[in-house]
Motif scaffolding. Structure first.
Motif, PDB file in Angstrom:
ATOM      1  N   GLU A 179      -4.898  20.741 -19.574  1.00 17.91           N
ATOM      2  CA  GLU A 179      -5.655  21.636 -18.744  1.00 17.91           C
ATOM      3  C   GLU A 179      -6.943  21.872 -19.649  1.00 17.91           C
ATOM      4  OE1 GLU A 179      -3.918  24.879 -16.960  1.00 17.91           O
ATOM      5  OE2 GLU A 179      -2.682  23.696 -15.766  1.00 17.91           O
ATOM      6  N   CYS A 180      -8.137  22.059 -18.885  1.00 17.27           N
ATOM      7  CA  CYS A 180      -9.138  22.650 -19.610  1.00 17.27           C
ATOM      8  C   CYS A 180      -9.632  23.934 -19.034  1.00 17.27           C
ATOM      9  CB  CYS A 180     -10.145  21.855 -19.126  1.00 17.27           C
ATOM     10  SG  CYS A 180     -10.473  20.205 -20.255  1.00 17.27           S
ATOM     11  N   PRO A 181     -10.428  24.852 -19.688  1.00 18.30           N
ATOM     12  CA  PRO A 181     -10.436  26.183 -19.170  1.00 18.30           C
ATOM     13  C   PRO A 181     -11.185  26.039 -17.657  1.00 18.30           C
ATOM     14  CG  PRO A 181     -11.461  26.118 -21.531  1.00 18.30           C
ATOM     15  CD  PRO A 181     -10.992  24.671 -20.994  1.00 18.30           C
ATOM     16  N   ALA A 182     -10.796  26.970 -16.947  1.00 20.26           N
ATOM     17  CA  ALA A 182     -11.392  26.985 -15.432  1.00 20.26           C
ATOM     18  C   ALA A 182     -13.157  27.273 -15.649  1.00 20.26           C
ATOM     19  CB  ALA A 182     -10.968  28.115 -14.682  1.00 20.26           C
ATOM     20  N   VAL A 183     -13.652  26.704 -14.777  1.00 21.47           N
ATOM     21  CA  VAL A 183     -15.341  26.644 -15.052  1.00 21.47           C
ATOM     22  C   VAL A 183     -15.513  27.640 -13.723  1.00 21.47           C
ATOM     23  CG1 VAL A 183     -17.196  25.364 -14.735  1.00 21.47           C
ATOM     24  CG2 VAL A 183     -15.330  24.518 -16.187  1.00 21.47           C
ATOM     25  N   SER A 184     -16.514  28.582 -13.975  1.00 25.16           N
ATOM     26  CA  SER A 184     -16.916  29.330 -12.742  1.00 25.16           C
ATOM     27  C   SER A 184     -18.501  29.050 -12.657  1.00 25.16           C
ATOM     28  CB  SER A 184     -16.573  30.715 -12.849  1.00 25.16           C
ATOM     29  OG  SER A 184     -17.320  31.211 -14.349  1.00 25.16           O
ATOM     30  N   GLY A 185     -19.074  28.906 -11.625  1.00 23.86           N
ATOM     31  CA  GLY A 185     -20.712  28.994 -11.664  1.00 23.86           C
ATOM     32  C   GLY A 185     -21.207  29.893 -12.020  1.00 23.86           C
ATOM     33  N   ALA A 186     -22.131  29.355 -12.941  1.00 24.39           N
ATOM     34  CA  ALA A 186     -23.055  30.271 -13.524  1.00 24.39           C
ATOM     35  C   ALA A 186     -23.968  31.224 -12.548  1.00 24.39           C
ATOM     36  CB  ALA A 186     -24.208  29.342 -14.233  1.00 24.39           C
ATOM     37  N   PRO A 187     -24.340  32.332 -12.993  1.00 28.43           N
ATOM     38  CA  PRO A 187     -24.833  33.093 -12.011  1.00 28.43           C
ATOM     39  C   PRO A 187     -26.472  32.347 -11.558  1.00 28.43           C
ATOM     40  CG  PRO A 187     -24.660  34.334 -14.100  1.00 28.43           C
ATOM     41  CD  PRO A 187     -24.023  32.998 -14.390  1.00 28.43           C
ATOM     42  N   SER A 188     -26.605  32.806 -10.425  1.00 33.83           N
ATOM     43  CA  SER A 188     -27.935  31.886  -9.836  1.00 33.83           C
ATOM     44  C   SER A 188     -27.538  30.526  -9.841  1.00 33.83           C
ATOM     45  CB  SER A 188     -28.964  32.057 -10.666  1.00 33.83           C
ATOM     46  OG  SER A 188     -29.231  33.695 -10.766  1.00 33.83           O
ATOM     47  N   GLY A 189     -26.356  30.197  -9.678  1.00 36.31           N
ATOM     48  CA  GLY A 189     -26.082  28.678  -9.457  1.00 36.31           C
ATOM     49  C   GLY A 189     -24.552  28.527  -9.012  1.00 36.31           C
ATOM     50  N   ASP A 190     -24.247  27.407  -8.828  1.00 39.65           N
ATOM     51  CA  ASP A 190     -22.862  27.227  -8.396  1.00 39.65           C
ATOM     52  C   ASP A 190     -22.220  25.936  -9.027  1.00 39.65           C
ATOM     53  OD1 ASP A 190     -23.915  25.165  -6.867  1.00 39.65           O
ATOM     54  OD2 ASP A 190     -23.354  26.059  -4.741  1.00 39.65           O
ATOM     55  N   VAL A 191     -21.118  25.739  -8.752  1.00 37.97           N
ATOM     56  CA  VAL A 191     -20.354  24.596  -9.307  1.00 37.97           C
ATOM     57  C   VAL A 191     -19.580  24.141  -8.393  1.00 37.97           C
ATOM     58  CG1 VAL A 191     -18.644  26.090 -10.365  1.00 37.97           C
ATOM     59  CG2 VAL A 191     -18.867  24.031 -11.479  1.00 37.97           C
TER      60      VAL A 191
END
Ligand SMILES: *[C@@H]1O[C@H](CO)[C@@H](O)[C@H](O)[C@H]1NC(C)=O
Ligand SMILES: *[C@@H]1O[C@H](CO)[C@@H](O)[C@H](O)[C@H]1NC(C)=O
Ligand SMILES: *[C@@H]1O[C@H](CO)[C@@H](O)[C@H](O)[C@H]1NC(C)=O
Ligand SMILES: *[C@@H]1O[C@H](CO)[C@@H](O)[C@H](O)[C@H]1NC(C)=O
Ligand SMILES: *[C@@H]1O[C@H](CO)[C@@H](O)[C@H](O)[C@H]1NC(C)=O
Ligand SMILES: *[C@@H]1O[C@H](CO)[C@@H](O)[C@H](O)[C@H]1NC(C)=O
Ligand SMILES: *[C@@H]1O[C@H](CO)[C@@H](O)[C@H](O)[C@H]1NC(C)=O
Ligand SMILES: CC(=O)N[C@H]1CO[C@H](CO)[C@@H](O)[C@@H]1O
Length: 689
Positions: free
Chosen positions: A569-581
């Motif tokens: 597993e890799c660390p979960a990734v959240s969308g940057a503020p003012s952006g999304d993922v």
């Protein structure tokens, strides 16, 4: 009468020849002179037939002449004149035989005086006899003639008278005289006395008894001799006084009556006889005695009795006998000089093979009728006693006696044992067994050498190692299972029954490879069996969930479940503020091969790589980008970003995450200027896991 004597006794007549011829007459009338003498007279005229001639002679003289001898013939031939027809004489045929008519005696051949060829019986009736007085041929011989012929007659006149002689003599005419011819046994001029023999003497043991006919012990006296009882005459008992004045035999003697001779001592004995009169005769006695070894059978003494019989039969000496030997198993060779089992019999003994003699070698039958010793016996030779050996039974055949000569023994081994040695032994004549008794050895089974792998055994050998009745028990170690019987026995056939077992390792079964992994095993006792171990490995990008090693236990179970391989597993990734993922997760969320793409809102500028991928090591290959306001102050933006990020992290992780964050923040606060840089929030925050 005279002619009979003449012809029977020519010698007497010869004496008469000396007497002179008294008278011869040729007168027709002959006359009797009265002279006591025998005289001849004849007549020739007239000639007469024979019968007439005889009648003439009988009328005038005594009878027709009877010729007595040759001298008489010669006398007549000389004195008588020749006559043409010759003269008849006193012979004629009576019943076919020439007979002296005076005496009626048949002419005997010695008195015959026939002329040559006569009598010829010419023609019929030549039944009378003439004499050829003074004939040239056949002078003074006789001729047979027909009785009817007529011839001269020659007559005679007898001189004898009735008183001339006694009744015991015959008056014999002689020429011109007579003489008394005495009958046998008589003598004297007139034959008046009987000849005397004399008295007969009585024999010893006898008597005489006489009968006298003509006088005491004279002619014809007969004497009977008799013997006393027990005696007998040796010859005829009667004596006759003969005409010779002799007794016809010697006076017989009286001899003791004979008994049959006792031929001798009876066999094996002797006798003593006494003979008062004569051997083996009346009053003889015999006594008998037997030699040693003989017994008298009968009376000891016998006497010859008056009848010539022994009062007792002759005894016999019979040999003493001993009881016959009944040898049992003894070979006896006997010498019997006097008979089987008798006195002086000797027997020698021997035994058959395998026997020994006990007792004397020789026995003799004694005079007492007993053997000199007790008979021996043959005893069979003994061999030592045989004892059955262990695990076998002794079986013997004893033809004679137990464990003796000719016995044969066998050993029969019990089941499970075999014979070692000779199977039989024989008791020899020397009393020794031919072979040592064998032994019975337990039958062997093949040695069970090693315990099976994974197990052990415990063997017991009650008899001998790996032999009959040996048994082995097997036990398998943990992780092994017994295949076969727990216990085996060595049977009587030398086989283990049942077959020896084996120990087999417990099977755990194969280990399945996990997905995205592989298995690599190591087997000690067999494929996937007890003590096998398996290593599980995962492909790159995956990591084991659990222990990597599996072990096959004694229970037949692997010690754990097969581990699985899970993606890194890799660390979960959240969308940057003012952006999304926007992320994609082919395997698992934020895991190996997951990719995330970033986008910034309008008015913001993406700082970094828009795309990042979770690699095999659990690292994003790029850090998350940031979205920045265009021309905006970097510090404000960074604080803002950090606040937002912290808030969102709080929401995700809760209390623990918050604590950790707080510690980290505290740590960061006390660390270097770089950390402070991070704290300025340039980089996206990766959540711990
Ligand atoms: C002799 O005597 C016996 C009788 O004893 C008699 O018969 C026999 O005639 C006699 N013999 C003579 C010759 O007389
Ligand atoms: C026979 O008699 C004689 C004399 O009397 C005697 O010596 C002898 O022993 C007797 N023998 C027998 C066998 O009786
Ligand atoms: C018996 O034997 C003895 C000794 O050998 C011998 O002297 C004797 O003459 C024998 N007797 C007879 C009757 O054979
Ligand atoms: C057999 O046994 C007897 C008595 O038990 C013993 O006296 C004898 O010696 C034995 N014989 C052998 C040959 O062993
Ligand atoms: C004994 O042995 C001989 C040969 O070794 C065999 O022929 C015979 O049959 C045997 N006898 C017994 C009774 O076993
Ligand atoms: C053999 O016997 C011994 C002693 O009695 C015992 O300790 C051992 O366990 C036995 N082994 C087997 C395989 O029976
Ligand atoms: C062999 O084993 C059996 C059973 O245990 C027993 O009865 C027998 O006596 C044994 N035989 C020998 C000769 O020991
Ligand atoms: C009887 C008879 O005549 N006799 C005579 C016989 O012869 C003699 C002798 O011649 C005479 O004498 C007898 O007379």
């Amino acid at each position: 009468m005279h002619s009979r004597i003449f012809h029977q006794h020519p010698s007497i007549v010869t004496v008469a020849l000396g007497i002179t011829f008294i008278a011869i007459t040729n007168d027709l009338l002959p006359s009797r002179m009265g002279v006591q003498a025998w005289t001849y007279n004849y007549t020739t005229d007239p000639p007469l037939t024979w019968e007439s001639a005889r009648s003439y002679c009988r009328e005038h003289f005594t009878d027709i002449v009877a010729i007595q001898n040759k001298a008489e013939i010669a006398y007549l031939n000389k004195e008588l004149p020749r006559n043409r027809g010759y003269y008849w004489i006193g012979i004629r045929k009576v019943e076919g035989k020439w007979t002296w008519v005076g005496t009626k005696k048949v002419l005997t051949p010695e008195a015959e005086n026939w002329a040559t060829g006569e009598p010829n019986d010419l023609g019929d009736g030549q039944d009378c006899v003439e004499i050829y007085i003074k004939r040239e041929l056949d002078m003074a011989k006789w001729n047979d003639e027909n009785c009817m012929k007529k011839k001269g007659a020659i007559c005679y006149t007898a001189s004898c008278s009735k008183e001339s002689c006694s009744q015991f003599g015959e008056c014999v005419e002689t020429i011109g005289d007579f003489t008394c011819s005495c009958h046998l046994g008589f003598e004297g001029p007139r034959c008046e006395r009987a000849v005397v023999c004399g008295p007969v003497q009585s024999p010893e043991q006898g008597s005489v008894d006489c009968l006298h006919t003509f006088g005491e012990n004279a002619y014809n006296s007969s004497c009977q001799v008799r013997c006393n009882a027990g005696f007998q005459l040796q010859r005829a008992a009667q004596l006759l006084c003969l005409a010779t004045g002799q007794w016809d035999q010697q006076t017989p003697s009286c001899q003791a009556v004979k008994c049959p001779a006792v031929s001798g001592a009876p066999g094996g004995g002797s006798m003593n006889c006494s003979h008062p009169f004569a051997p083996h005769s009346f009053t003889s006695t015999c006594e008998f005695r037997c030699d040693e070894g003989f017994l008298l059978q009968g009376a000891q003494r016998t006497e010859c009795d008056t009848t010539g019989q022994w009062t007792q039969p002759t005894p016999t000496c019979t040999v003493v006998t001993c009881d016959p030997l009944v040898p049992s198993g003894v070979d006896a060779t006997c010498e019997n000089p006097l008979g089987a089992s008798s006195y002086n019999s000797t027997c020698s003994f021997s035994c058959k093979t395998g026997h020994t003699l006990t007792g004397p070698l020789r026995l003799t039958c004694l005079a007492s009728g007993t053997w000199s010793a007790v008979a021996p016996v043959c005893e069979v030779v003994r061999c030592g006693q045989l004892n059955a050996t262990l695990n076998g039974k002794l079986r013997c055949e004893d033809p004679l006696k137990k464990f003796s000569y000719s016995s044969t023994c066998w050993l029969d081994c019990d089941s499970g044992f075999i014979l070692k040695g000779s199977n039989s032994t024989f008791c020899s004549a020397r009393g020794q067994w031919s072979h040592a008794l064998p032994i019975c050895q337990a039958i062997e089974c093949p040695a069970v050498s090693d315990a099976p792998t994974g197990g052990g055994m415990n063997c017991s050998h009650p008899i001998a190692p790996h032999s009959f009745n040996s048994s082995c028990e097997f036990k398998c170690d943990d992780g092994f299972l017994l295949q076969g019987a727990r216990r085996i026995d060595c049977s009587h056939t030398g086989q283990w029954t049942p077959k020896a077992p084996t120990c087999k390792a417990v099977v755990c079964g194969p280990v399945r490879s996990p997905e995205q992994g592989s298995v690599d095993c190591l087997h000690t006792f067999g494929e996937n069996t007890y003590n096998s171990s398996c290593q599980v490995r995962c492909n790159a990008g995956f990591q084991l969930q659990g222990a990597a090693q599996l072990l096959c236990l004694a229970t037949g179970q692997w010690d754990q479940q097969t581990p699985s391989c899970q993606a890194v597993e890799c660390p979960a990734v959240s969308g940057a503020p003012s952006g999304d993922v926007n992320c994609s997760h082919p395997i698992a969320p934020y895991s190996f091969t997951s990719t995330c793409e970033f986008r910034c809102d309008e008015g913001f500028l993406l700082q970094g790589f828009p795309r990042t991928e979770c690699n095999a090591t659990g690292q994003w290959n790029h850090p998350a980008p940031t979205c920045t306001v265009r021309e905006r102050s970097l510090g404000a933006a960074m604080i803002m970003y950090t606040a937002v990020g912290a808030a969102s992290a709080l929401g995700l992780l809760g209390l623990i995450g918050l604590v950790l964050l707080a510690r980290r923040l505290a740590k960061k606060a006390s660390s270097s200027k770089d950390d402070m840089l991070w704290n300025t929030g340039i980089n996206p925050v990766f959540e711990d896991r």
